[in-house]
Design a protein around this motif. Structure first.
Motif, short mmCIF file in Angstrom:
data_model
loop_
_atom_site.label_atom_id
_atom_site.label_comp_id
_atom_site.label_asym_id
_atom_site.label_seq_id
_atom_site.Cartn_x
_atom_site.Cartn_y
_atom_site.Cartn_z
N SER A 337 0.84 -1.21 0.00
CA SER A 337 0.00 0.00 0.00
C SER A 337 0.86 1.25 0.00
O SER A 337 0.55 2.24 -0.68
N TYR A 341 1.04 3.97 -2.96
CA TYR A 341 0.81 5.38 -2.66
C TYR A 341 1.89 6.26 -3.28
O TYR A 341 1.61 7.30 -3.89
N GLY A 395 -8.10 12.97 -2.17
CA GLY A 395 -8.64 11.66 -1.83
C GLY A 395 -10.11 11.52 -2.15
O GLY A 395 -10.85 10.85 -1.41
N PRO A 397 -13.10 10.05 -4.46
CA PRO A 397 -13.32 8.99 -5.46
C PRO A 397 -13.96 9.57 -6.71
O PRO A 397 -14.59 10.63 -6.65
N PHE A 402 -7.80 8.50 -3.95
CA PHE A 402 -8.75 7.92 -2.99
C PHE A 402 -8.38 6.49 -2.67
O PHE A 402 -8.32 6.07 -1.50
N TYR A 403 -8.13 5.69 -3.71
CA TYR A 403 -7.81 4.29 -3.49
C TYR A 403 -6.48 4.15 -2.74
O TYR A 403 -6.33 3.26 -1.90
N LYS A 405 -5.16 6.24 -0.54
CA LYS A 405 -5.43 6.53 0.87
C LYS A 405 -6.20 5.40 1.54
O LYS A 405 -5.90 5.00 2.68
N LEU A 406 -7.19 4.85 0.83
CA LEU A 406 -7.98 3.75 1.36
C LEU A 406 -7.11 2.53 1.66
O LEU A 406 -7.27 1.88 2.70
N LEU A 409 -5.15 3.19 4.84
CA LEU A 409 -6.05 3.15 6.00
C LEU A 409 -6.47 1.71 6.31
O LEU A 409 -6.59 1.33 7.48
N GLN A 410 -6.70 0.91 5.28
CA GLN A 410 -7.06 -0.49 5.49
C GLN A 410 -5.93 -1.25 6.18
O GLN A 410 -6.19 -2.09 7.06
N VAL A 428 -7.83 10.67 8.40
CA VAL A 428 -9.05 11.04 7.69
C VAL A 428 -9.44 12.49 8.01
O VAL A 428 -9.82 13.26 7.13
N SER A 431 -7.24 14.79 6.17
CA SER A 431 -7.59 14.81 4.75
C SER A 431 -8.79 15.71 4.49
O SER A 431 -8.86 16.39 3.45
#
Length: 497
Positions: A337, A341, A395, A397, A402-403, A405-406, A409-410, A428, A431
């Motif tokens: 990830s 990024y 971030g 979508p 966005f993806y 950052k997601l 975060l995941q 978040v 952001s």
């Protein structure tokens, strides 16, 4: 005796060094002020390098050379491939700008750019403290010279001086930290350092002392707070083409040396350096987003944006190990990830600065937010590309930011740790604050009256590349699985060795 595998590991670097020397010599006979011949030869060299590194990476093989000083693995080869592509795009965007400001007079723009890329290659492929440091110095010394390329420009000269002084200090931090770890482990080889640290027979205090200085040096190269002092001044003061050259591809090399030093070499100390990365991430998100709100200069705003974006990268890097427990799935998720990024950040940055470069013209720097007023009325295409980039950085979508950052975060949430979950919530919130200054620029482009009715013009290759660049930011946001799978596979194969 040097075996064939050793040479195979550094063929791209040999090709890049030889072609840099050839281009520097060939440029002596070029009289064109736009250096067309030099430019074409440079682009062809970079295309060949990108293809060669892509072939290396696609093979999935990992091999070491020169007594384990050099490593050629999928992660490193993909990062080199992306760095080559980023340099191609940078030169395409930056050449018209540089030509209008008489920066192509001696050909240094191209040769120093290639030397900085060589430094990135050495950093990315280094498996030895000394080699990584030499690559870092080659990159930074080329960067100092590039920033000062406009010798008659006071602001650029000032930015170069600040960059040089602070860069020298950061290099000292990193070198001191590496020397402490060398003194404790007795080896410069990253693999041997890992074994020595993992043995548990070395005094923990000495190692942690070295790690503190290493992390400080790495934070400077990433542009993370509180080692971010150089970023706003250098981004604003440097010629815009050079800002892109030092703010794009080098981030890939910085990510690589973080992986080489902290993950490949010092993973048993993860419980120590993770805390440092956490503090750096919080400071970067806070300082970057809050300071960007007050900026009126677009380049300076994007500099603070970079600081906040690096906060997300650090969050991804720190989430790989939970409570000192090394789990393969967690490591793969976290580091892939972070790699995703960084790659997508560089892609978005290239397009954003590409529009700024395109809007600049001889005698005018289009770098204030107010200069973007009514851009949609002057050029809907370029306003759309810049809007896509800004929305992606915020971030929103379905864009790739966005993806990215997601995914980070995941990886934080997957740990199940209260501290990591709190960090995800904080990221978040930051952001949301950051979305303000991105949307402000979009508002100026679409709702303010234009300051001039002049249509925006650019060479064909710039228009084509910028359109593709902006389209990729959107397409990779809608279909991110291909690039994410590539990053995951690269991390898995590289860490397996």
């Amino acid at each position: 005796m040097i075996d064939n595998i050793s040479w195979l590991a550094i063929y791209p670097e040999i090709l890049l060094l030889v072609m840099t020397c050839v281009i520097a010599l060939a440029d002596l006979g070029v009289n064109s002020p736009r250096r067309t011949g030099t430019y074409i030869l440079t682009i062809l060299t970079l295309v060949v390098l990108a293809v060669l590194q892509g072939v290396y990476a696609s093979s999935g093989n990992t091999f070491y050379g020169f007594g384990n000083m050099v490593v050629s693995d999928p992660m490193g080869n993909w990062l080199k491939c992306f760095a080559s592509v980023a340099m191609i795009v940078t030169l395409i965007y930056g050449r018209p700008y540089a030509a209008d400001r008489d920066m192509l007079r001696g050909g240094e723009f191209f040769t120093l750019g290639l030397l900085s890329l060589l430094g990135m290659f050495v950093m990315i492929g280094g498996n030895n403290f000394l080699l990584i440091y030499l690559g870092l110095e080659l990159l930074t010394l080329s960067g100092y010279a590039l920033v000062a390329l406009r010798r008659d420009h006071t602001t650029a000269t000032e930015a170069a001086m600040k960059y040089f002084i602070l860069g020298a200090m950061a290099s000292g931090f990193l070198l001191y930290g590496l020397s402490m770890i060398y003194g404790a482990t007795g080896s410069l080889d990253i693999g041997e350092v890992f074994k020595a640290v993992n043995s548990g027979q070395i005094r923990h205090q000495v190692l942690v002392f070295g790690v503190v200085f290493v992390v400080a040096g790495l934070a400077f190269k990433l542009g993370a707070a509180p080692f971010h002092m150089w970023v706003p001044d250098v981004y604003q003061g440097a010629p815009t083409a050079i800002t892109l050259m030092i703010g794009g591809a080098p981030k890939l090399a910085a990510f690589a040396i973080v992986m080489r030093l902290l993950v490949d070499g010092l993973l048993p100390l993860a419980i120590d350096w993770q805390q440092m990365l956490g503090v750096l991430a919080i400071a970067s998100l806070l300082v970057g987003n809050l300071a960007a709100i007050a900026q009126t200069n677009l380049k300076r705003m994007l500099a603070y944006s970079t600081i906040s974006q690096m906060g997300f990268v650090l969050l991804g890097l720190m989430s790989g190990v939970v409570n000192g427990n090394v789990d393969a799935a967690t490591i793969q998720s976290a580091y892939s990830s972070a790699m995703f990024y960084v790659v997508t950040y560089v892609l978005t940055t290239l397009a954003a600065f590409g529009v700024i470069l395109l809007l600049a013209r001889e005698g005018f720097e289009s770098e204030e937010i107010a200069d973007m007023a009514g851009l949609n009325q002057r050029s809907p295409l370029y306003a759309g590309v810049l809007a896509i980039c800004l929305f992606s950085m915020a971030g929103i979508p379905p864009l790739v930011g966005f993806y990215a950052k997601l995914a980070v975060l995941q990886s934080l949430m997957a740990s199940g740790q209260g501290v990591y979950i709190a960090l995800a919530v904080f990221a978040v919130m930051m952001s949301l604050i950051g979305a303000f200054y991105y949307l402000r620029v979009v508002k100026v482009m679409y709702f303010d009256a234009p300051l001039t009715a002049t249509r925006v013009s650019a060479p064909l290759e710039v228009r084509v590349v910028l359109t593709i660049n902006g389209a990729l930011v959107l397409i990779l946001g809608i279909l991110p699985s291909g690039l994410m799978s590539l990053c995951t596979d690269a991390i898995v194969r590289s860490l397996a060795t």
